[in-house]
Design an enzyme around this catalytic site. Structure first.
Site, PDB file in Angstrom:
ATOM      1  N   ASP A 118      -0.996  -6.576   3.605  1.00 46.99           N
ATOM      2  CA  ASP A 118      -1.042  -5.552   4.645  1.00 46.99           C
ATOM      3  C   ASP A 118      -1.886  -4.365   4.168  1.00 46.99           C
ATOM      4  OD1 ASP A 118       0.294  -4.418   7.214  1.00 46.99           O
ATOM      5  OD2 ASP A 118       0.719  -2.857   5.730  1.00 46.99           O
TER       6      ASP A 118
ATOM      7  N   ARG B 115      -0.005 -12.398   3.067  1.00 51.53           N
ATOM      8  CA  ARG B 115      -0.889 -11.521   3.833  1.00 51.53           C
ATOM      9  C   ARG B 115      -0.793 -10.169   3.150  1.00 51.53           C
ATOM     10  NH1 ARG B 115       0.165  -7.271   7.633  1.00 51.53           N
ATOM     11  NH2 ARG B 115      -1.517  -6.977   9.120  1.00 51.53           N
TER      12      ARG B 115
ATOM     13  N   GLU C 227      -5.593  -8.069   4.919  1.00 52.94           N
ATOM     14  CA  GLU C 227      -5.824  -7.438   6.214  1.00 52.94           C
ATOM     15  C   GLU C 227      -6.868  -6.335   6.056  1.00 52.94           C
ATOM     16  OE1 GLU C 227      -4.143  -4.670   9.763  1.00 52.94           O
ATOM     17  OE2 GLU C 227      -3.626  -4.342   7.664  1.00 52.94           O
TER      18      GLU C 227
ATOM     19  N   ASN D  37       0.817  -1.221   0.000  1.00 47.50           N
ATOM     20  CA  ASN D  37       0.000   0.000   0.000  1.00 47.50           C
ATOM     21  C   ASN D  37       0.845   1.262   0.000  1.00 47.50           C
ATOM     22  OD1 ASN D  37      -2.477   1.682   0.514  1.00 47.50           O
ATOM     23  ND2 ASN D  37      -1.391   2.072   2.452  1.00 47.50           N
TER      24      ASN D  37
HETATM   25  C1  ARE Z   1       4.584   4.347  12.670  1.00 46.52           C
HETATM   26  C2  ARE Z   1       4.328   5.276  13.849  1.00 46.52           C
HETATM   27  C3  ARE Z   1       3.447   6.438  13.426  1.00 46.52           C
HETATM   28  C4  ARE Z   1       4.093   7.168  12.248  1.00 46.52           C
HETATM   29  C5  ARE Z   1       4.318   6.167  11.127  1.00 46.52           C
HETATM   30  C6  ARE Z   1       4.999   6.784   9.917  1.00 46.52           C
HETATM   31  O1  ARE Z   1       3.691   4.524  14.888  1.00 46.52           O
HETATM   32  O2  ARE Z   1       3.308   7.317  14.529  1.00 46.52           O
HETATM   33  O3  ARE Z   1       3.227   8.166  11.796  1.00 46.52           O
HETATM   34  O4  ARE Z   1       5.118   5.095  11.592  1.00 46.52           O
HETATM   35  O5  ARE Z   1       6.308   7.170  10.233  1.00 46.52           O
HETATM   36  C7  ARE Z   1       2.591  -0.454  11.979  1.00 46.52           C
HETATM   37  C8  ARE Z   1       2.287   0.286  13.273  1.00 46.52           C
HETATM   38  C9  ARE Z   1       2.207   1.774  13.069  1.00 46.52           C
HETATM   39  C10 ARE Z   1       3.449   2.268  12.389  1.00 46.52           C
HETATM   40  C11 ARE Z   1       3.524   1.564  11.037  1.00 46.52           C
HETATM   41  C12 ARE Z   1       4.717   1.985  10.195  1.00 46.52           C
HETATM   42  O6  ARE Z   1       1.067  -0.206  13.803  1.00 46.52           O
HETATM   43  O7  ARE Z   1       2.096   2.403  14.355  1.00 46.52           O
HETATM   44  O8  ARE Z   1       3.399   3.685  12.220  1.00 46.52           O
HETATM   45  O9  ARE Z   1       3.669   0.152  11.295  1.00 46.52           O
HETATM   46  O10 ARE Z   1       5.887   1.817  10.888  1.00 46.52           O
HETATM   47  C13 ARE Z   1      -5.227   0.815  10.479  1.00 46.52           C
HETATM   48  C14 ARE Z   1      -5.069   0.077   9.147  1.00 46.52           C
HETATM   49  C15 ARE Z   1      -4.388  -1.256   9.267  1.00 46.52           C
HETATM   50  C16 ARE Z   1      -3.079  -1.152  10.053  1.00 46.52           C
HETATM   51  C17 ARE Z   1      -3.424  -0.523  11.406  1.00 46.52           C
HETATM   52  C18 ARE Z   1      -2.173  -0.366  12.265  1.00 46.52           C
HETATM   53  O11 ARE Z   1      -6.341  -0.067   8.518  1.00 46.52           O
HETATM   54  O12 ARE Z   1      -4.111  -1.734   7.965  1.00 46.52           O
HETATM   55  O13 ARE Z   1      -4.011   0.777  11.214  1.00 46.52           O
HETATM   56  N1  ARE Z   1      -2.400  -2.462  10.190  1.00 46.52           N
HETATM   57  C19 ARE Z   1      -1.249  -2.820   9.320  1.00 46.52           C
HETATM   58  C20 ARE Z   1      -0.167  -3.575  10.071  1.00 46.52           C
HETATM   59  C21 ARE Z   1       0.534  -2.668  11.052  1.00 46.52           C
HETATM   60  C22 ARE Z   1       1.264  -1.580  10.293  1.00 46.52           C
HETATM   61  C23 ARE Z   1       0.573  -1.139   9.077  1.00 46.52           C
HETATM   62  C24 ARE Z   1      -0.614  -1.687   8.643  1.00 46.52           C
HETATM   63  C25 ARE Z   1       1.262  -0.188   8.207  1.00 46.52           C
HETATM   64  O14 ARE Z   1      -0.709  -4.716  10.679  1.00 46.52           O
HETATM   65  O15 ARE Z   1       1.432  -3.364  11.897  1.00 46.52           O
HETATM   66  O16 ARE Z   1       1.440  -0.422  11.158  1.00 46.52           O
HETATM   67  O17 ARE Z   1       2.055  -0.985   7.316  1.00 46.52           O
HETATM   68  C26 ARE Z   1      -9.808   1.395  13.097  1.00 46.52           C
HETATM   69  C27 ARE Z   1      -9.859   1.055  11.615  1.00 46.52           C
HETATM   70  C28 ARE Z   1      -8.610   0.291  11.170  1.00 46.52           C
HETATM   71  C29 ARE Z   1      -7.364   1.033  11.605  1.00 46.52           C
HETATM   72  C30 ARE Z   1      -7.415   1.236  13.122  1.00 46.52           C
HETATM   73  C31 ARE Z   1      -6.200   1.952  13.643  1.00 46.52           C
HETATM   74  O18 ARE Z   1      -9.957   0.193  13.837  1.00 46.52           O
HETATM   75  O19 ARE Z   1     -10.962   0.225  11.342  1.00 46.52           O
HETATM   76  O20 ARE Z   1      -8.629   0.172   9.770  1.00 46.52           O
HETATM   77  O21 ARE Z   1      -6.236   0.197  11.271  1.00 46.52           O
HETATM   78  O22 ARE Z   1      -8.571   1.979  13.458  1.00 46.52           O
HETATM   79  O23 ARE Z   1      -6.093   3.213  13.047  1.00 46.52           O
HETATM   80 CA    CA Z   2      -3.686   3.591  -0.346  1.00 44.67          CA
END
Ligand code: ARE
Ligand code: CA
Length: 484
Positions: A193, A191, A230, A100
């Site tokens: 992401d 998976r 995901e 993404n």
């Molecule tokens: C990090 C820092 C941030 C900074 C960013 C950029 O924490 O402060 O701004 O970097 O520098 C993981 C961490 C994040 C991290 C990111 C990149 O969790 O904290 O950010 O890595 O290093 C949404 C998405 C869902 C996502 C979750 C986390 O929809 O896809 O947020 N999950 C996947 C992975 C994570 C990963 C990412 C995506 C990014 O599993 O491990 O993030 O690749 C509601 C909504 C959800 C939303 C949720 C939280 O429930 O329904 O859709 O999930 O709120 O916002």
């Molecule tokens: Ca996008």
């Protein structure tokens, strides 16, 4: 894209979060292969931004800087070696694919393979990506966007991570080069992401241009990769998981949330009698199921009151239910210990991940929890393999938190999550004989190291289970591991 292509008789995968490729290869050969595990989700294998300013948090791996296969888990050689060794012992590899976005703007800009980026110009030379490969105009997702605005959720940045335009044929091609290279190396699927943050029609184009699985690694000819997307959908948001199930499988976040509630006694176990779509869950074949994942075990992502290794008795109960029940395609979580929710895996002062050690009792040391090595958990993987496609039969409950059921004529399990003892004669569906409970122990030669359960010629067995026992369930099944 909904078939995991497990080796025959296998049913369950484990997420070896932040493990190194060499350690995974060894774990396949010494533990996962012999004990009937079906597959492994590995951490993202592509190059990510090194984030020393936060002491190498686990989440740096979700910040891609290129598609070169160099991370703290190992290099390309080690990766392909791992895939081959695991496939050789019947264990499949599934890759966490971050397609993404690329890394966000940061005060450091060197990747795990030495690549750099020019964030201000959206320039990632090691791919290469430039300005035109991202979504415009620039915007960042806010909390309320999830409720109102699907287009913003798809076209704006997730936590400031530069948002790729999957509508572009050039971007699709870079992503496909990466994923197809992995398929050629023998991986069985992905998976996806942040799938919710990409348009379903773009994902469909990408999936349809993936190669078939590599027959040299034992996959049938024409086999398509297993894809689980995901998509966090706990209900009530503008984007629904149902937009993604026509494409491939989806992570079912309601599954772990509901079971976590039930096993913490916020809901009675007896209500699980119709567990599955009647609870609002996806169709079984569409659902990748789990109790906790790497996000919600530490309060990231979907959140909720999720059971983890830290509440081990209830957690093992929920996992045993997941593995005993026919619904879904289960995934186990295998964690490193943490109190700080940002902390990365065990590492030395150079930032290298340190390997788990293996104790005499099969458990892990050196900061690794290895839930998949807990007897109550890995024995339940064998239970599920033995149960196969057998239907759920002989449901019994006491109108509260004591339940029991059978799987076909293969396996039987009983739970006592009440504050009082269970003392019941129950119909087991198993042939007469003495069985070793695989929760309190195992079979060892002609005896049981834990409890034994006697099934009479009428298939009934007396199940006595105290409310203060170490675990809340007993489980028996046909086959050498349980039947004397
Ligand atoms: C990090 C820092 C941030 C900074 C960013 C950029 O924490 O402060 O701004 O970097 O520098 C993981 C961490 C994040 C991290 C990111 C990149 O969790 O904290 O950010 O890595 O290093 C949404 C998405 C869902 C996502 C979750 C986390 O929809 O896809 O947020 N999950 C996947 C992975 C994570 C990963 C990412 C995506 C990014 O599993 O491990 O993030 O690749 C509601 C909504 C959800 C939303 C949720 C939280 O429930 O329904 O859709 O999930 O709120 O916002
Ligand atoms: Ca996008």
């Amino acid at each position: 894209y909904k078939n995991p292509h497990y080796a025959s008789g296998r049913t369950t995968m484990v997420h070896l979060f932040e493990w190194k490729w060499d350690d995974i290869a060894a774990e396949c050969e010494r533990f996962l292969g012999p004990r009937g595990f079906g597959g492994i989700q590995v951490s993202p294998p592509n190059e990510n931004l090194v984030i020393w300013s936060r002491n190498r948090p686990w989440w740096e791996r979700y910040q891609p800087i290129s598609y070169r296969l160099v991370t703290r888990s190992g290099n390309e050689n080690q990766f392909s070696n791992m895939v081959r060794r695991c496939n050789n012992v019947g264990v499949r590899i599934y890759v966490d694919a971050i397609i993404n976005h690329m890394t966000g703007t940061w005060n450091e800009n060197v990747g795990t393979g030495g690549s750099t980026a020019n964030f201000e110009n959206w320039h990632y030379p090691a791919v290469p990506y430039g300005r035109n490969d991202f979504n415009w105009p620039h915007c960042v997702i806010t909390g309320s966007d999830y409720n109102c605005c699907p287009d913003r959720v798809r076209n704006c940045e997730l936590s400031g991570l530069k948002d790729l335009n999957q509508g572009s044929d050039y971007v699709r091609q870079q992503i496909l080069n990466y994923m197809n290279r992995l398929i050629d190396m023998g991986v069985a699927g992905f998976r996806i992401d942040a799938a919710k943050h990409m348009w379903p029609h773009d994902l469909r184009v990408i999936y349809d241009r993936l190669r078939n699985l590599n027959t040299a690694h034992g996959f049938p000819s024409g086999a398509r990769p297993y894809i689980y997307q995901e998509v966090i959908d706990l209900g009530g948001e503008a984007i629904s998981r149902n937009e993604y199930t026509p494409l491939a499988a989806v992570t079912e976040f309601r599954f772990g949330l509901e079971l976590s509630q039930a096993f913490q006694r916020r809901n009675q176990l007896r209500w699980l009698v119709n567990w599955g779509p009647q609870w609002g869950l996806l169709a079984s074949g569409d659902a990748l199921t789990f109790i906790d994942n790497h996000d919600n075990q530490r309060g990231h992502g979907a959140g909720g009151n999720i059971l983890t290794y830290k509440q081990s008795r209830q957690y093992k109960g929920a996992i045993a239910f997941m593995l005993a029940h026919p619904y879904g395609y289960p995934q186990l979580m295998s964690s490193f210990a943490f109190t700080d929710t940002e902390a990365g895996p065990p590492m030395n002062s150079r930032g290298d991940i340190t390997s788990p050690t293996i104790n005499a009792d099969n458990s892990c040391g050196n900061g690794w929890i290895c839930e998949h090595r807990w007897r109550q958990i890995h024995n339940m993987v064998v239970f599920r393999n033995t149960a196969g496609n057998g239907a759920l039969t002989n449901w019994w409950d006491n109108g509260s938190n004591q339940i029991a059921f059978c799987r076909g004529n293969q396996a039987f399990i009983a739970f006592n999550n009440d504050a009082w003892d269970m003392d019941q004669t129950l119909q087991t569906c198993l042939p007469a004989g003495t069985y070793c409970d695989i929760i309190s122990g195992a079979r060892s030669g002609n005896r049981c190291t834990g409890k034994s359960i006697v099934v009479g010629s009428d298939g009934r067995a007396l199940i006595i289970h105290r409310s203060n026992e170490y675990d809340m369930m007993v489980a028996i099944h046909r086959g050498a591991d349980s039947r004397l």
